[in-house]
Design a protein around this motif. Sequence first.
Motif, PDB file in Angstrom:
ATOM      1  N   VAL A  17      30.667  48.482  41.085  1.00 13.37           N
ATOM      2  CA  VAL A  17      31.751  47.883  40.306  1.00 13.37           C
ATOM      3  C   VAL A  17      31.555  46.369  40.287  1.00 13.37           C
ATOM      4  O   VAL A  17      31.132  45.776  41.276  1.00 13.37           O
ATOM      5  CB  VAL A  17      33.115  48.242  40.946  1.00 13.37           C
ATOM      6  N   GLY A  18      31.882  45.725  39.180  1.00 13.46           N
ATOM      7  CA  GLY A  18      31.770  44.271  39.070  1.00 13.46           C
ATOM      8  C   GLY A  18      32.748  43.554  39.979  1.00 13.46           C
ATOM      9  O   GLY A  18      33.712  44.136  40.461  1.00 13.46           O
ATOM     10  N   GLN A  19      32.503  42.258  40.213  1.00 10.18           N
ATOM     11  CA  GLN A  19      33.343  41.436  41.090  1.00 10.18           C
ATOM     12  C   GLN A  19      33.989  40.278  40.345  1.00 10.18           C
ATOM     13  O   GLN A  19      34.387  39.291  40.949  1.00 10.18           O
ATOM     14  CB  GLN A  19      32.505  40.850  42.220  1.00 10.18           C
ATOM     15  N   ASP A  20      34.118  40.374  39.029  1.00  7.65           N
ATOM     16  CA  ASP A  20      34.568  39.234  38.251  1.00  7.65           C
ATOM     17  C   ASP A  20      36.063  38.945  38.357  1.00  7.65           C
ATOM     18  O   ASP A  20      36.509  37.864  38.012  1.00  7.65           O
ATOM     19  CB  ASP A  20      34.144  39.385  36.793  1.00  7.65           C
ATOM     20  N   LYS A  21      36.871  39.877  38.863  1.00 12.07           N
ATOM     21  CA  LYS A  21      38.302  39.636  39.034  1.00 12.07           C
ATOM     22  C   LYS A  21      38.627  39.544  40.519  1.00 12.07           C
ATOM     23  O   LYS A  21      38.029  40.211  41.341  1.00 12.07           O
ATOM     24  CB  LYS A  21      39.113  40.766  38.415  1.00 12.07           C
ATOM     25  N   VAL A  22      39.611  38.689  40.823  1.00 10.53           N
ATOM     26  CA  VAL A  22      40.052  38.517  42.200  1.00 10.53           C
ATOM     27  C   VAL A  22      41.575  38.591  42.233  1.00 10.53           C
ATOM     28  O   VAL A  22      42.244  37.950  41.435  1.00 10.53           O
ATOM     29  CB  VAL A  22      39.595  37.152  42.773  1.00 10.53           C
ATOM     30  N   GLY A  23      42.098  39.386  43.147  1.00  7.17           N
ATOM     31  CA  GLY A  23      43.545  39.482  43.337  1.00  7.17           C
ATOM     32  C   GLY A  23      43.892  39.191  44.779  1.00  7.17           C
ATOM     33  O   GLY A  23      43.154  39.559  45.694  1.00  7.17           O
ATOM     34  N   ARG A  24      45.029  38.521  44.993  1.00  7.77           N
ATOM     35  CA  ARG A  24      45.448  38.163  46.349  1.00  7.77           C
ATOM     36  C   ARG A  24      46.886  38.616  46.591  1.00  7.77           C
ATOM     37  O   ARG A  24      47.713  38.578  45.694  1.00  7.77           O
ATOM     38  CB  ARG A  24      45.359  36.656  46.548  1.00  7.77           C
ATOM     39  N   ALA A  25      47.153  38.988  47.841  1.00  8.94           N
ATOM     40  CA  ALA A  25      48.510  39.305  48.274  1.00  8.94           C
ATOM     41  C   ALA A  25      48.674  38.723  49.669  1.00  8.94           C
ATOM     42  O   ALA A  25      47.784  38.842  50.503  1.00  8.94           O
ATOM     43  CB  ALA A  25      48.736  40.806  48.291  1.00  8.94           C
ATOM     44  N   SER A  26      49.811  38.077  49.929  1.00  6.22           N
ATOM     45  CA  SER A  26      50.004  37.381  51.201  1.00  6.22           C
ATOM     46  C   SER A  26      51.324  37.741  51.864  1.00  6.22           C
ATOM     47  O   SER A  26      52.303  38.099  51.198  1.00  6.22           O
ATOM     48  CB  SER A  26      49.983  35.864  50.992  1.00  6.22           C
ATOM     49  N   ALA A  27      51.341  37.597  53.174  1.00  7.31           N
ATOM     50  CA  ALA A  27      52.555  37.747  53.968  1.00  7.31           C
ATOM     51  C   ALA A  27      52.548  36.642  55.024  1.00  7.31           C
ATOM     52  O   ALA A  27      51.497  36.206  55.480  1.00  7.31           O
ATOM     53  CB  ALA A  27      52.606  39.113  54.632  1.00  7.31           C
ATOM     54  N   THR A  28      53.729  36.211  55.401  1.00  3.26           N
ATOM     55  CA  THR A  28      53.894  35.161  56.394  1.00  3.26           C
ATOM     56  C   THR A  28      54.737  35.686  57.541  1.00  3.26           C
ATOM     57  O   THR A  28      55.699  36.420  57.325  1.00  3.26           O
ATOM     58  CB  THR A  28      54.579  33.924  55.766  1.00  3.26           C
ATOM     59  N   ASN A  29      54.372  35.303  58.754  1.00  5.23           N
ATOM     60  CA  ASN A  29      55.116  35.719  59.936  1.00  5.23           C
ATOM     61  C   ASN A  29      55.429  34.486  60.766  1.00  5.23           C
ATOM     62  O   ASN A  29      54.566  33.648  61.012  1.00  5.23           O
ATOM     63  CB  ASN A  29      54.289  36.716  60.754  1.00  5.23           C
ATOM     64  N   ILE A  30      56.688  34.407  61.217  1.00  5.73           N
ATOM     65  CA  ILE A  30      57.131  33.289  62.041  1.00  5.73           C
ATOM     66  C   ILE A  30      57.575  33.822  63.397  1.00  5.73           C
ATOM     67  O   ILE A  30      58.438  34.708  63.470  1.00  5.73           O
ATOM     68  CB  ILE A  30      58.283  32.522  61.358  1.00  5.73           C
TER      69      ILE A  30
END
Length: 77
Positions: A17-30
């Motif tokens: 599969v190609g790698q031309d798209k990038v997606g990100r998801a984040s979470a923060t913990n305190i």
Amino acid sequence: NITCPSEDLAVECNASVGQDKVGRASATNILGIISTGDYSITAAMQNGKIKKVHHVDTKIENVLGLFATMTLIVYGE
């Protein structure tokens, strides 16, 4: 030969599969008590408009164990 970081991922990683798209998801913990965000492969795929996954990376930033940000990065097409 490419492998995913976990054999238990809900999606299949495919080296063809190609790698031309990038997606990100984040979470923060305190302080290990309060968490916000969505650190899921599904969220990262939706954010990058990815339907097929090439590979998945993760990035964790930690400040003295008090504050942490985790980011899941999905590459694909």
